[in-house]
Design a protein around this motif. Structure first.
Motif, short mmCIF file in Angstrom:
data_model
loop_
_atom_site.label_atom_id
_atom_site.label_comp_id
_atom_site.label_asym_id
_atom_site.label_seq_id
_atom_site.Cartn_x
_atom_site.Cartn_y
_atom_site.Cartn_z
N LEU A 100 -22.97 31.67 -6.36
CA LEU A 100 -24.39 31.45 -6.66
C LEU A 100 -25.23 32.69 -6.33
CD1 LEU A 100 -24.67 27.75 -5.48
CD2 LEU A 100 -24.78 28.60 -7.83
N GLY A 101 -24.89 33.36 -5.25
CA GLY A 101 -25.59 34.59 -4.90
C GLY A 101 -25.39 35.68 -5.95
N LEU A 102 -24.16 35.83 -6.43
CA LEU A 102 -23.89 36.82 -7.48
C LEU A 102 -24.57 36.43 -8.79
CD1 LEU A 102 -20.14 37.69 -6.80
CD2 LEU A 102 -22.16 39.09 -6.33
N ALA A 107 -28.97 37.44 -12.56
CA ALA A 107 -30.22 37.00 -13.17
C ALA A 107 -31.32 38.05 -12.94
CB ALA A 107 -30.66 35.65 -12.60
N ALA A 108 -31.38 38.61 -11.76
CA ALA A 108 -32.39 39.64 -11.47
C ALA A 108 -32.18 40.86 -12.36
CB ALA A 108 -32.35 40.04 -10.00
N VAL A 109 -30.94 41.31 -12.44
CA VAL A 109 -30.65 42.49 -13.26
C VAL A 109 -30.95 42.21 -14.73
CG1 VAL A 109 -28.76 43.98 -14.08
CG2 VAL A 109 -28.96 43.43 -11.65
N LEU A 110 -30.52 41.04 -15.21
CA LEU A 110 -30.75 40.71 -16.62
C LEU A 110 -32.25 40.58 -16.93
CD1 LEU A 110 -27.85 38.20 -17.16
CD2 LEU A 110 -28.13 40.42 -18.29
N ARG A 111 -33.01 40.02 -16.00
CA ARG A 111 -34.45 39.85 -16.27
C ARG A 111 -35.15 41.21 -16.25
NH1 ARG A 111 -37.35 38.47 -19.54
NH2 ARG A 111 -39.23 37.29 -19.23
N ILE A 112 -34.72 42.09 -15.36
CA ILE A 112 -35.31 43.43 -15.31
C ILE A 112 -35.01 44.18 -16.60
CG2 ILE A 112 -35.14 45.70 -14.20
CD1 ILE A 112 -34.73 44.13 -11.53
N THR A 113 -33.78 44.07 -17.09
CA THR A 113 -33.40 44.83 -18.29
C THR A 113 -33.92 44.21 -19.58
OG1 THR A 113 -31.27 43.68 -18.41
CG2 THR A 113 -31.34 45.77 -17.22
N SER A 114 -34.40 42.96 -19.52
CA SER A 114 -34.88 42.31 -20.74
C SER A 114 -36.39 42.42 -20.92
CB SER A 114 -34.46 40.85 -20.77
OG SER A 114 -35.14 40.11 -19.78
N VAL A 115 -37.05 43.13 -20.03
CA VAL A 115 -38.51 43.25 -20.12
C VAL A 115 -38.87 44.24 -21.20
CG1 VAL A 115 -40.60 43.95 -18.90
CG2 VAL A 115 -38.87 42.60 -17.75
#
Length: 115
Positions: A100-102, A107-115
């Motif tokens: 769950l931590g990974l 999710a953080a990396v994907l949201r940053i790269t999808s902005v």
């Protein structure tokens, strides 16, 4: 990247929401696990609230990217704390917390790269 974030965010939010509900309602199995780790009963409402806030933040992050990133980072830190609590209690059944931590880090990396 947004579709990948959306998929991870929804699945992670469902897991966190379920866990928060079970913690709020003092599910015997879940509360017993917290007790084995030495988590005081007084912490349970705060931990449940943190999980519920993380779930809500991940879902809000579908519309407001900065909230999604902040929520994912918070969830990752929550599960880092869970791993530390397990290791300190010499309970090495840490796979769920690690996964769950990974997922939260992804999710953080994907949201940053999808902005």
């Amino acid at each position: 990247m947004f579709i990948a974030y959306a998929a991870i965010a929804v699945v992670l939010a469902l897991a966190l929401g379920t866990s928060a509900f079970l913690t709020f309602t003092r599910n015997e199995k879940l509360v017993g696990g917290f007790a084995e780790l030495g988590v005081p009963d007084a912490w349970l409402p705060r931990l449940a609230l943190a999980k519920a806030a993380g779930a809500a933040g991940l879902l809000i992050g579908l519309v407001v990217p900065v909230i999604g990133v902040a929520a994912a980072i918070g969830v990752a830190l929550y599960f880092l704390g869970a791993v530390v609590a397990h290791v300190r209690a010499r309970d090495y059944a840490i796979a769920p917390a690690v996964v769950l931590g990974l997922a939260a880090v992804a999710a953080a990396v994907l949201r940053i790269t999808s902005v």
